[in-house]
Design a protein around this motif. Structure first.
Motif, mmCIF file in Angstrom:
data_model
loop_
_atom_site.group_PDB
_atom_site.id
_atom_site.type_symbol
_atom_site.label_atom_id
_atom_site.label_comp_id
_atom_site.label_asym_id
_atom_site.label_seq_id
_atom_site.Cartn_x
_atom_site.Cartn_y
_atom_site.Cartn_z
ATOM 1 N N ARG A 23 0.839 -1.187 0.000
ATOM 2 C CA ARG A 23 0.000 0.000 0.000
ATOM 3 C C ARG A 23 0.882 1.247 0.000
ATOM 4 N N PRO A 24 0.385 2.373 -0.503
ATOM 5 C CA PRO A 24 1.102 3.636 -0.314
ATOM 6 C C PRO A 24 1.248 3.934 1.179
ATOM 7 N N LYS A 25 2.280 4.676 1.535
ATOM 8 C CA LYS A 25 2.575 4.938 2.938
ATOM 9 C C LYS A 25 1.382 5.508 3.683
ATOM 10 N N ASP A 26 0.648 6.460 3.042
ATOM 11 C CA ASP A 26 -0.441 7.122 3.749
ATOM 12 C C ASP A 26 -1.659 6.229 3.941
ATOM 13 N N GLN A 27 -1.636 5.031 3.358
ATOM 14 C CA GLN A 27 -2.734 4.093 3.546
ATOM 15 C C GLN A 27 -2.378 2.967 4.524
ATOM 16 N N LEU A 28 -1.212 3.062 5.139
ATOM 17 C CA LEU A 28 -0.796 2.062 6.109
ATOM 18 C C LEU A 28 -1.203 2.475 7.518
ATOM 19 N N PRO A 29 -1.408 1.514 8.413
ATOM 20 C CA PRO A 29 -1.601 1.868 9.828
ATOM 21 C C PRO A 29 -0.389 2.641 10.328
ATOM 22 N N SER A 30 -0.580 3.503 11.275
ATOM 23 C CA SER A 30 0.486 4.398 11.732
ATOM 24 C C SER A 30 1.717 3.632 12.220
ATOM 25 N N HIS A 31 1.509 2.452 12.856
ATOM 26 C CA HIS A 31 2.662 1.719 13.399
ATOM 27 C C HIS A 31 3.520 1.094 12.307
ATOM 28 N N LEU A 32 3.028 1.063 11.075
ATOM 29 C CA LEU A 32 3.814 0.525 9.959
ATOM 30 C C LEU A 32 4.420 1.622 9.098
ATOM 31 N N GLN A 33 4.101 2.864 9.386
ATOM 32 C CA GLN A 33 4.653 3.973 8.620
ATOM 33 C C GLN A 33 6.039 4.335 9.163
ATOM 34 N N MET A 34 7.045 4.130 8.328
ATOM 35 C CA MET A 34 8.426 4.382 8.741
ATOM 36 C C MET A 34 8.961 5.589 7.983
ATOM 37 N N ASN A 35 9.680 6.441 8.677
ATOM 38 C CA ASN A 35 10.205 7.662 8.076
ATOM 39 C C ASN A 35 11.534 7.377 7.388
ATOM 40 N N LEU A 36 11.476 6.511 6.384
ATOM 41 C CA LEU A 36 12.667 6.109 5.643
ATOM 42 C C LEU A 36 12.433 6.304 4.147
ATOM 43 N N GLN A 37 13.508 6.582 3.435
ATOM 44 C CA GLN A 37 13.447 6.817 1.997
ATOM 45 C C GLN A 37 13.886 5.533 1.280
ATOM 46 N N TRP A 38 12.925 4.699 0.950
ATOM 47 C CA TRP A 38 13.219 3.340 0.508
ATOM 48 C C TRP A 38 13.903 3.261 -0.851
ATOM 49 N N ARG A 39 13.963 4.354 -1.592
ATOM 50 C CA ARG A 39 14.632 4.307 -2.894
ATOM 51 C C ARG A 39 16.151 4.217 -2.746
ATOM 52 N N TYR A 40 16.647 4.443 -1.532
ATOM 53 C CA TYR A 40 18.082 4.310 -1.257
ATOM 54 C C TYR A 40 18.366 2.883 -0.777
ATOM 55 N N HIS A 41 18.794 2.048 -1.687
ATOM 56 C CA HIS A 41 19.027 0.640 -1.364
ATOM 57 C C HIS A 41 20.367 0.457 -0.650
ATOM 58 N N LEU A 42 20.445 -0.584 0.161
ATOM 59 C CA LEU A 42 21.676 -0.932 0.874
ATOM 60 C C LEU A 42 22.165 -2.318 0.463
ATOM 61 N N ALA A 43 22.085 -2.591 -0.834
ATOM 62 C CA ALA A 43 22.620 -3.839 -1.379
ATOM 63 C C ALA A 43 24.095 -3.622 -1.687
ATOM 64 N N ILE A 44 24.960 -4.477 -1.138
ATOM 65 C CA ILE A 44 26.399 -4.309 -1.313
ATOM 66 C C ILE A 44 26.963 -5.417 -2.201
ATOM 67 N N ASP A 45 28.055 -5.085 -2.869
ATOM 68 C CA ASP A 45 28.710 -5.982 -3.819
ATOM 69 C C ASP A 45 29.841 -6.715 -3.103
ATOM 70 N N THR A 46 29.783 -8.040 -3.060
ATOM 71 C CA THR A 46 30.792 -8.838 -2.354
ATOM 72 C C THR A 46 31.773 -9.507 -3.308
ATOM 73 N N THR A 47 31.810 -9.061 -4.555
ATOM 74 C CA THR A 47 32.670 -9.689 -5.559
ATOM 75 C C THR A 47 34.144 -9.642 -5.175
ATOM 76 N N ARG A 48 34.614 -8.500 -4.674
ATOM 77 C CA ARG A 48 36.035 -8.362 -4.346
ATOM 78 C C ARG A 48 36.493 -9.437 -3.377
ATOM 79 N N PHE A 49 35.731 -9.649 -2.321
ATOM 80 C CA PHE A 49 36.119 -10.637 -1.308
ATOM 81 C C PHE A 49 36.144 -12.044 -1.892
ATOM 82 N N ARG A 50 35.154 -12.350 -2.700
ATOM 83 C CA ARG A 50 35.063 -13.684 -3.286
ATOM 84 C C ARG A 50 36.207 -13.942 -4.271
#
Length: 322
Positions: free
Chosen positions: A263-290
């Motif tokens: 659901r869009p954020k404004d249609q979620l219950p208040s306890h599920l609304q998080m003040n985070l910008q989800w378009r900023y992903h935290l997926a990291i590249d582990t190729t170097r170590f491997r």
């Protein structure tokens, strides 16, 4: 090899020590003595707090570790104390860092105006432009939140010409003993045969994870392989699914037939609304170590998830009211 580990008696440190002991290395531990395990009784222990590290320099010199592993360096001052304590008596420092050093973490928290950096984030991806990321986070109970910054830790430890360093940036670590119970909120809803409700952008968010035994194996490899000297590595899974995909994988393993509802954020219950910008992903590249160290996970993802689910079931049973 002689290895001295700092603060290695908890969720991440203990599995690392087990693996190093199994490999036949001579281990010493420096810790407060608050938590320990009987299996560690046979190894050398130094008891003290982090600010007391330099006071033990003579004892550390007598042990003469080849490598020092610091599991929990949180602040610039702590990193400086490590340098002071071990300069001249070890060949290398291996320190645990975090994916929160990347600029996308700053964006996730709404603290930056830059566009999202493309993922997966390699070790040379842009770092945060601000410092002390947890100072203003409400509800965070953390002794070092005012001065915590892994970027400053990395800068200290990687700029010591006479004391080479290795930095390991960890993802979200899950598995038996995870005090954050990262998967429990979703599993609880699955066990209760309930649908799972997510914000639309959150459902597409990517956040790298790593199973505790795999992360411990990676840390042990970096400690014992001299090729890691002077290097910074991301640790974690080879590829990062979206949150929806990760939840679906969990659901398949517990035979959950429920629905993930977005659901869009404004249609979620208040306890599920998080003040985070989800378009900023935290997926990291582990190729170097491997590629540089030849790392391969000892435990496949499905088995890792099954073991985690089994542990969470036991935790629920142990904590549920009679």
């Amino acid at each position: 090899m002689k290895i001295l580990a700092i603060g290695a008696t908890g969720f991440i440190g203990l599995p690392v020590i087990r693996q190093l002991m199994k490999q036949g290395h001579q281990i010493a531990l420096f810790h407060r003595g608050d938590t320990t395990a009987s299996e560690l009784d046979s190894i050398l222990h130094f008891y003290g707090t982090r600010h007391q590290l330099p006071n033990f320099k003579a004892e550390f010199e007598r042990f003469a570790p080849d490598v020092v592993l610091d599991i929990i360096p949180f602040t610039e001052a702590q990193a400086q104390a490590v340098v002071q304590a071990f300069s001249g008596c070890t060949q290398r420092i291996v320190a645990i860092s975090s994916g929160d050093v990347y600029r996308n973490y700053e964006g996730l928290q709404g603290q930056g105006k830059h566009p999202p950096d493309p993922v997966p984030l390699a070790e040379d991806a842009p770092l945060r432009e601000t410092r002390y990321p947890y100072r203003d986070l409400e509800g965070l109970d953390f002794d070092f939140k005012q001065n915590y910054d892994k970027i400053l830790v990395e800068q200290v430890l990687m700029n010591q010409p006479e004391l080479p360093g290795t930095i390991l940036r960890l993802p979200a670590v899950y598995g038996s003993g995870d005090r954050q119970h990262r998967f429990l909120p979703y599993l609880q809803q699955m066990f209760d045969r309930q649908p799972i409700l997510l914000e639309e952008e959150q459902a597409r968010w990517r956040f790298s994870h790593g199973y505790i035994e795999n992360i411990a194996g990676a840390i042990a490899l970096a400690v014992t392989d001299d090729r890691a000297t002077g290097r910074i590595y991301n640790l974690g899974e080879a590829s990062t699914p979206t949150l929806v995909e990760r939840i679906q994988r969990l659901g398949n393993l517990v035979d959950w037939q429920g629905e993930i509802v977005t659901r869009p954020k404004d249609q979620l219950p208040s306890h599920l609304q998080m003040n985070l910008q989800w378009r900023y992903h935290l997926a990291i590249d582990t190729t170097r170590f491997r590629e540089e160290l030849g790392y391969v996970e000892p435990i496949a993802e499905e088995e890792a998830l099954q073991q985690t689910i089994a542990w969470e079931r036991e935790n629920l049973t142990a904590t549920s009211p009679e």
